[in-house]
Write an enzyme that holds these catalytic residues in place. Structure first.
Site, PDB file in Angstrom:
ATOM      1  CB  SER A 253      -0.887   0.004   1.245  1.00 14.09           C
ATOM      2  OG  SER A 253      -0.046   0.128   2.372  1.00 14.09           O
ATOM      3  CE  LYS A 254      -2.969   5.340  -2.271  1.00 13.76           C
ATOM      4  NZ  LYS A 254      -4.052   5.950  -2.943  1.00 13.76           N
ATOM      5  NE  ARG A 255      -2.458   3.793   4.668  1.00 14.10           N
ATOM      6  CZ  ARG A 255      -2.731   2.592   5.152  1.00 14.10           C
ATOM      7  NH1 ARG A 255      -2.185   2.190   6.272  1.00 14.10           N
ATOM      8  NH2 ARG A 255      -3.544   1.783   4.511  1.00 14.10           N
ATOM      9  CE  LYS A 256       2.078  -0.794   7.091  1.00 17.57           C
ATOM     10  NZ  LYS A 256       1.190  -1.897   7.289  1.00 17.57           N
ATOM     11  CG  ASN A 257       6.980  -0.886  -0.002  1.00 17.35           C
ATOM     12  OD1 ASN A 257       8.129  -0.499  -0.132  1.00 17.35           O
ATOM     13  ND2 ASN A 257       6.663  -1.996   0.623  1.00 17.35           N
TER      14      ASN A 257
END
Ligand code: GLU
Length: 467
Positions: A253-257
């Site tokens: 997901s955008k938040r982690k990668n």
């Protein structure tokens, strides 16, 4: 096997092509190439509220940048077009009516309020939140009359009993209880189909032989299987590949990668390295070979060998692999890639001269300028204050001036002599020289860099501290 026709069906609802979709695209592409089949791109833009205006354009650009060339698609056409769902509405309407007539679908007039209350009640009773079939009570004539005056959707008529099954090529038989499958909306009140109706009609009309997609579509598949059955169409072969996951196993997901291809491009990852890395996410080459070309992958690939669960997505490993690709590149090739990457900011032939100095040192194209900008521009900042080193600078200036031939080796010898004459330790002397030339304490090999800078420029960089 009949002709292999596979597709990816991205929705233009994000910044760009999602790296997870690149993975799906890669497997589809490889499989098509392996079997001399067709690789198709279809744009699924029926969710009108989530559409991002430039998304489709970027998705197609990214596929081209990656070299995943498709045989049919919205921008190049093909025999089964149009390849954008919003241009295919007439099919969905027509086939929805066909289902209505066969009673495999029905009109639903329920208001949002009613549906909301129904759901709340189901939640309170800890029941699954599924449509309760309220509108199935109307006869076809009644429903058609009502539909002339009221807003409606068309729903799939899922049997209350029994099971729906399908075979997944890499996961085996997957079974769903019909009572847990929702009477899915097929056609929305705005006349647009939902994904489920459109995907089945299009895959059938486009003669898709294998539906290869990510595992998060497994729970939708029984609805599709029912639709195929109701239309009396032949099921495609289903393959649900692994999702790309963060190290904690959650969906990438955008938040982690970073997830958009544009980010990888901006960072200077090479398309070949990205594809090679993604290939390792659920598949491996014989003898666990880690570096391989698309061609080698095509030769060795079997759909059946894809593992249902892949390793975590590891950007550090991708960086390592990218560095390997950079090292393997031909100088002329790397030169033009860097030139393009920096948008032609500095001359290509000068970049070419620096390649042997940095090829072993950079992992991404974006590492190039921080290391080499001093070749093209005088440093803006100096990591050591050289204004108190006038004597050293003068000795260097004098020796460089006298040098006849401007060659790395001769520059090196002459500078060694200066250090000796000044009675300075080599490490200390060359640090000052390095900073004077590059602004930095760490740089590509110094003598070679000075040769590339040229005598006039190198002397000038020293002279400014002597004045
Ligand atoms: N439109 C879906 C997506 O955005 C396609 C899923 C499928 O391949 O069936 O991924």
């Amino acid at each position: 096997m009949n002709q292999v026709r596979v597709r990816i069906a991205p929705s233009p609802t994000g910044e760009d092509l999602h790296i997870g979709n690149v993975y799906t695209a890669l497997i589809n592409y490889i499989f098509a190439k392996k079997h001399k089949g067709m690789f198709i791109v279809r744009i699924e833009d029926t969710d009108r509220e989530r559409i991002v205006e430039y998304s489709e354009k970027r998705i197609l650009e990214s596929l081209n940048w990656l070299g995943l060339n498709y045989n049919e698609g919205p921008d190049i056409g093909g025999s089964y077009g149009p390849y954008r769902q919003s241009d295919r509405l007439k099919y969905y309407q027509e086939y929805a009516q066909n289902l209505i007539e066969k009673r495999h679908a029905y009109y639903c007039f329920c208001s949002p309020q009613r549906l909301d209350e129904m759901r709340k009640k189901q939640q309170l009773e800890r029941k699954p939140t599924l449509y309760d079939g309220f509108c199935k009570k109307y006869s076809l004539e009644e429903a058609r009359e009502k539909a002339k005056k009221e807003k409606y959707v068309i729903r799939l008529n899922v049997p209350d009993e029994g099971v729906t099954e399908f075979n997944d090529l890499i996961r085996g038989k997957i079974t769903f209880e019909n009572k847990l499958i929702d009477d899915q909306i097929l056609l929305k009140s705005d006349g647009f189909p939902t994904y489920h109706l459109a995907v089945v009609i299009d895959d059938n009309l486009m003669k898709i032989s294998h539906v290869i997609r990510a595992e998060d579509w497994i729970s939708s598949t029984p609805k599709h299987v029912l639709l195929y059955k109701y239309f009396e169409w032949k099921l495609p072969i289903y393959v649900h590949g692994p999702l790309l996951r963060n190290p904690d196993r959650s969906k990438l997901s955008k938040r982690k990668n970073p997830v958009w291809v544009s980010w990888y491009k901006e960072q200077g990852f090479l398309p070949e390295a990205i594809l090679n890395y993604l290939a390792l996410m659920g598949w491996s080459m014989p003898e666990e070979k880690e570096l391989f070309s698309l061609e080698e992958m095509i030769q060795n690939f079997q759909l059946e060998d894809i593992k249902p669960v892949g390793p975590a997505f590891d950007i550090k490993k991708l960086e390592w692999l990218n560095g390997e690709y950079i090292r393997k590149s031909q100088i002329s090739n790397l030169k033009s890639q860097i030139y393009k990457f920096i948008n032609g900011k500095y001359p290509e032939d000068l970049i070419g001269k620096t390649i042997p100095l940095i090829q072993e040192r950079i992992k991404k194209l974006s590492d190039y300028l921080p290391l080499c900008e001093f070749i093209f521009e005088e440093p803006q900042k100096y990591e050591i204050d050289l204004s108190s080193k006038k004597d050293v600078m003068f000795a260097i200036f004098d020796a460089l001036q006298k040098l006849g031939e401007w060659k790395a080796e001769l520059i090196g010898i002459s500078m060694q002599e200066v250090a000796k004459k000044l009675g300075m330790k080599n490490s200390e002397f060359f640090m000052l020289l390095r900073v004077a030339m590059t602004g930095k304490k760490i740089s590509p090999p110094l003598n070679e860099s000075m040769e590339i800078l040229g005598k006039e420029e190198a002397v000038q960089r020293i002279f400014q501290w002597v004045k």
